[in-house]
Every structure is written in structure tokens, then in C-alpha cells.
Design an enzyme around this catalytic site. Structure first.
Site, PDB file in Angstrom:
ATOM      1  N   TYR A  32       9.617  -8.774 -21.883  1.00 36.73           N
ATOM      2  CA  TYR A  32       8.544  -8.804 -20.888  1.00 36.73           C
ATOM      3  C   TYR A  32       7.628 -10.015 -21.073  1.00 36.73           C
ATOM      4  O   TYR A  32       7.806 -11.028 -20.411  1.00 36.73           O
ATOM      5  CB  TYR A  32       7.736  -7.492 -20.892  1.00 36.73           C
ATOM      6  CG  TYR A  32       7.011  -7.303 -19.578  1.00 36.73           C
ATOM      7  CD1 TYR A  32       7.557  -6.505 -18.578  1.00 36.73           C
ATOM      8  CD2 TYR A  32       5.821  -7.967 -19.305  1.00 36.73           C
ATOM      9  CE1 TYR A  32       6.929  -6.368 -17.346  1.00 36.73           C
ATOM     10  CE2 TYR A  32       5.185  -7.845 -18.087  1.00 36.73           C
ATOM     11  CZ  TYR A  32       5.737  -7.044 -17.109  1.00 36.73           C
ATOM     12  OH  TYR A  32       5.108  -6.927 -15.887  1.00 36.73           O
ATOM     13  N   ALA A  74       0.793  -1.235   0.000  1.00 43.68           N
ATOM     14  CA  ALA A  74       0.000   0.000   0.000  1.00 43.68           C
ATOM     15  C   ALA A  74       0.819   1.277   0.000  1.00 43.68           C
ATOM     16  O   ALA A  74       0.248   2.365  -0.010  1.00 43.68           O
ATOM     17  CB  ALA A  74      -0.919   0.007   1.232  1.00 43.68           C
ATOM     18  N   GLU A 124       8.360  -1.344   5.034  1.00 46.50           N
ATOM     19  CA  GLU A 124       9.106  -0.102   4.846  1.00 46.50           C
ATOM     20  C   GLU A 124      10.081   0.143   5.997  1.00 46.50           C
ATOM     21  O   GLU A 124       9.957  -0.445   7.068  1.00 46.50           O
ATOM     22  CB  GLU A 124       8.134   1.084   4.715  1.00 46.50           C
ATOM     23  CG  GLU A 124       7.227   1.023   3.492  1.00 46.50           C
ATOM     24  CD  GLU A 124       7.958   1.130   2.164  1.00 46.50           C
ATOM     25  OE1 GLU A 124       9.145   1.503   2.163  1.00 46.50           O
ATOM     26  OE2 GLU A 124       7.339   0.846   1.127  1.00 46.50           O
TER      27      GLU A 124
END
Length: 400
Positions: free
Chosen positions: A238, A49, A76
Site C-alpha cells: 500500500y 455519493a 451507477e
């Protein structure tokens, strides 16, 4: 202390707290003035988030019409005597501050989304703040490795490689503004398996199973995860490479989750987004020149979108408030529709044919590319005074 942008190659080693605050406020202002989300979800869990699409989705759903309460999970690093901490830390702090000003619940769980303890925390938070159920689960984890279950200290590690051929393409050294030609060797089957384990759908499905078993899924609950397909010019590195295999696994997972959530009158979708500058995408060799050309063309055509524009449009025009959800033949929600428009791709290809190490800063949108990268870490905002000294004790008190 003064906080300056520190870039090593394509990795940012510093983050500016009040630049991150400016970024949050700018995104909030955008969604408040955009076409609003109607009939949106009220209780949302976002896994991943704190940056990119996950953060943009959280902002859009809170401030862009749905007035959602959110639980955000992210891994984090906070500030310390050794460094400023990560941008995501400050994004969590300032998102929560702005959401609570408007009476919204915004719970930040900082932890490893792969860890069982984090899942326990999430279930407890859903019980405490959401009356035990969620209406939408967003899976937006971006990581290069994932712990192997029952093997402490062992990890699956993803790689970015092609299959069956070597691919040469350019990437950029943002520290020195240089074009670097890179050759990637073909991946092994083991490398492909590891990449699928890290970036495919297995963990997404495991999270939904956990929520089902905890009776945390509300009637009508939906879940989405983000993907990329891209035009043919990007396929060797990719879609036809290890990343593509992982994304195909993610798409297949959306179908199995769709069947599981049908029991709740819900649904699951893989959402194919536009190519953008994110902390993850700058690591993909050969994609960077394409991004420069794409940014130049879409800005000229006035149809460029960043993460926040993509997420507001997704929830306002595709997933909510519609009689039916528009998907393609593979049941994918296509947010890359503007990117892949033929007139856009024709102009992009013309630029790429001419682009080289001598002119990439002129014919591509290199400054836009680099500035967007800097803004991910709180730099490059005109309204922020970067010459101002910041007291370490002040930012140490900022907790999500």
C-alpha cells in the site's frame, strides 16, 4: 423474479433493491442515536455519493445532527431487462426517499464525475437548490480509470503494485471461500504515473477550481478527501506502492487547496480512514488477511467501526463543533487512530503470524468480512425476505 447474490471472485454481479433499502435505514438509525454533529454544514456536495465513505458521509450529515441538504454525484447503472442494476443506484433511490421524508433536499446526479457536462449539471444544481454556494465538498471517487483530457477514448488506468520488489500476499475468492496466494511484480514509473492521475489529487483540485471559478464556494467552505496509510505490515503493497504514491499526491493536494480556500476562510483536509471492506479494498492483494485479523481484534475490543461509524465520528468530533481541528504533523485528520493503537496492532500481528490457507476462516473474522461485502450489495440482512419474488416492473420504476 428472485434476486440471489452472484459473486465472481471479489466482484458482485447482482444487487438486492430492498436489501439496499435496509442498509440505508440501518445507517440512518445509527447516526440518529449517535453523538450528534453540531455546527455542521448545511449545503454539501459529495463526489462519489452512492457507496462507501461518500454514502456514509451523506447519511451522517443529513440525519446525524447537521440536517444538511446534499447534492450527490455518482456513476451507477439502473435496472433493466438484462440485470438488477448496481447497488449504488438503489442506495441513491432510497437515500433520497428517506431524506425527503424529513424535509431535506437530496439531489442525485448520475453521471461521469470526470465529464465537463457533469460539472455543468452540478453548478446548475448548486444555483437552483443551494442559492449558488456549498459549505462542504467531499471528494470520494473510487474508480480504476480516468479519461485523458483532449484524447477521446484514451484513459489513465491505475494499478495496484509494489515498488522495487515483488510482493506475495493472499487475497480471497469470496465466491468459493478460498485463500489465494498472489505475487505482484514491481510497478513501472509509467504505471505509477497513471495511478497518481487516477487516484491522486489532480481531479479533486480541478473540481474545487471549477467551483471557485463558478463562484460556488461559500464563506468558510471546507473540502475533504479520503486516504489510507495503514500499519507497517501493509506498507509494501500500500503505502510503499502505487496506491501510496497516489495518496501522497492527494495529501499534497490538500495543502494547495487549503491555501486556495483560505481566501474564503475555509480549509482542505485529507482524512486518513480505517481499513474497511469496500468495493475497492477487496481488490487489494495482501490487504485481505490484515482486514480479517483487524476485524476480529477490533470487534473483540468493542471498537470496530464501519464506514457509517467512521463518518459520524469524523463530523461530530473532528471537523465540526470543535475549537480547532485536530491534525497530525502532516496536517492529516486521523480517523485510523483506533486501528493503529499499539495494543490493537500487537494482537493483529499475532493473528497474522498464525494465519494461513487452512485456518483463515477460524482465527480471522472471515464471516464478518464476507457478510460486510454481501451487505454492500443488499444481501445478508436478517430483516429482508430474500425468498420473495420481486417484480421487475416495480424496480424499473425506482429512479434516483
Amino acid at each position: 423474479m428472485r434476486i440471489e447474490p452472484i459473486i465472481q471472485g471479489v466482484v458482485a454481479r447482482s444487487a438486492h433493491p430492498f436489501g439496499c433499502e435496509a442498509a440505508i435505514k440501518k445507517q440512518i438509525a445509527f447516526v440518529k442515536n449517535a453523538p450528534q454533529i453540531s455546527q455542521g454544514p448545511k449545503r454539501v456536495l459529495i463526489l462519489g455519493a452512492s457507496s462507501g465513505f461518500g454514502l456514509a458521509a451523506r447519511i451522517a450529515l443529513t440525519f446525524g445532527g447537521a440536517q444538511a441538504d446534499t447534492i450527490g454525484v455518482s456513476f451507477e447503472r439502473g435496472p433493466s431487462e438484462k440485470g438488477t442494476g448496481s447497488a449504488g443506484w438503489y442506495n441513491n433511490v432510497f437515500f433520497k426517499r428517506e431524506a425527503e421524508k424529513e424535509g431535506r433536499i437530496a439531489i442525485n446526479i448520475v453521471g461521469d464525475a470526470f465529464a465537463s457536462e457533469t460539472r455543468t449539471q452540478v453548478i446548475e444544481a448548486i444555483e437552483t437548490y443551494f442559492e449558488g454556494e456549498v459549505d462542504l465538498v467531499i471528494y470520494s471517487l473510487a474508480t480504476g480509470m480516468r479519461p485523458i483530457s483532449n484524447q477521446p477514448g484514451e484513459f489513465w488506468r491505475s494499478v495496484i503494485k509494489p515498488f522495487g520488489q515483488t510482493v506475495t500476499g493472499a487475497s480471497f475468492d469470496l465466491e468459493h471461500d478460498r485463500w489465494i496466494d498472489t505475487t505482484l511484480e514491481s510497478a513501472t514509473e509509467e504505471e505509477a504515473l497513471h495511478t497518481i492521475k487516477v487516484m491522486g489529487g489532480e481531479d479533486w483540485e480541478s473540481w474545487i477550481d471549477t467551483l471557485i471559478n463558478a463562484e460556488s464556494i461559500a464563506q468558510g467552505c471546507q473540502t475533504i478527501a479520503f486516504s489510507y496509510v495503514g500499519p507497517e505490515i501493509t506498507h509494501p503493497i500500500y503505502l510503499d506502492g502505487t496506491l501510496g504514491r497516489a495518496k501522497i499526491d492527494l495529501h499534497q493536494t490538500s495543502h494547495s487547496l487549503n491555501l486556495k480556500l483560505a481566501n474564503f476562510d475555509g480549509a482542505a483536509y485529507a482524512t486518513v480512514c480505517k481499513a474497511l471492506v469496500t468495493k475497492a479494498s477487496v481488490f487489494i492483494p495482501a490487504l485481505s488477511p490484515y482486514l480479517l485479523a483487524l476485524y476480529r481484534v477490533m470487534k473483540d475490543e468493542k471498537c470496530h467501526e464501519g464506514c457509517i461509524e467512521q463518518m459520524q465520528r469524523l463530523f461530530a468530533t473532528k471537523l465540526y463543533g470543535q475549537d480547532h481541528i485536530s491534525v497530525d504533523g502532516e496536517r492529516l485528520v486521523r480517523m485510523d487512530d483506533w486501528e493503529l493503537a499499539p495494543h490493537i496492532q500487537n494482537k493483529v500481528n499475532q493473528i497474522l503470524e498464525e494465519m494461513d490457507a487452512n485456518n483463515f476462516q477460524v482465527i480471522g473474522d472471515y464471516q464478518g468480512f464476507k457478510n460486510e461485502f454481501l451487505q454492500l450489495n443488499g444481501f445478508g440482512f436478517d430483516e429482508v425476505d430474500y425468498s420473495q419474488d420481486i417484480d421487475l416492473q416495480t424496480i424499473l420504476k425506482l429512479t434516483p
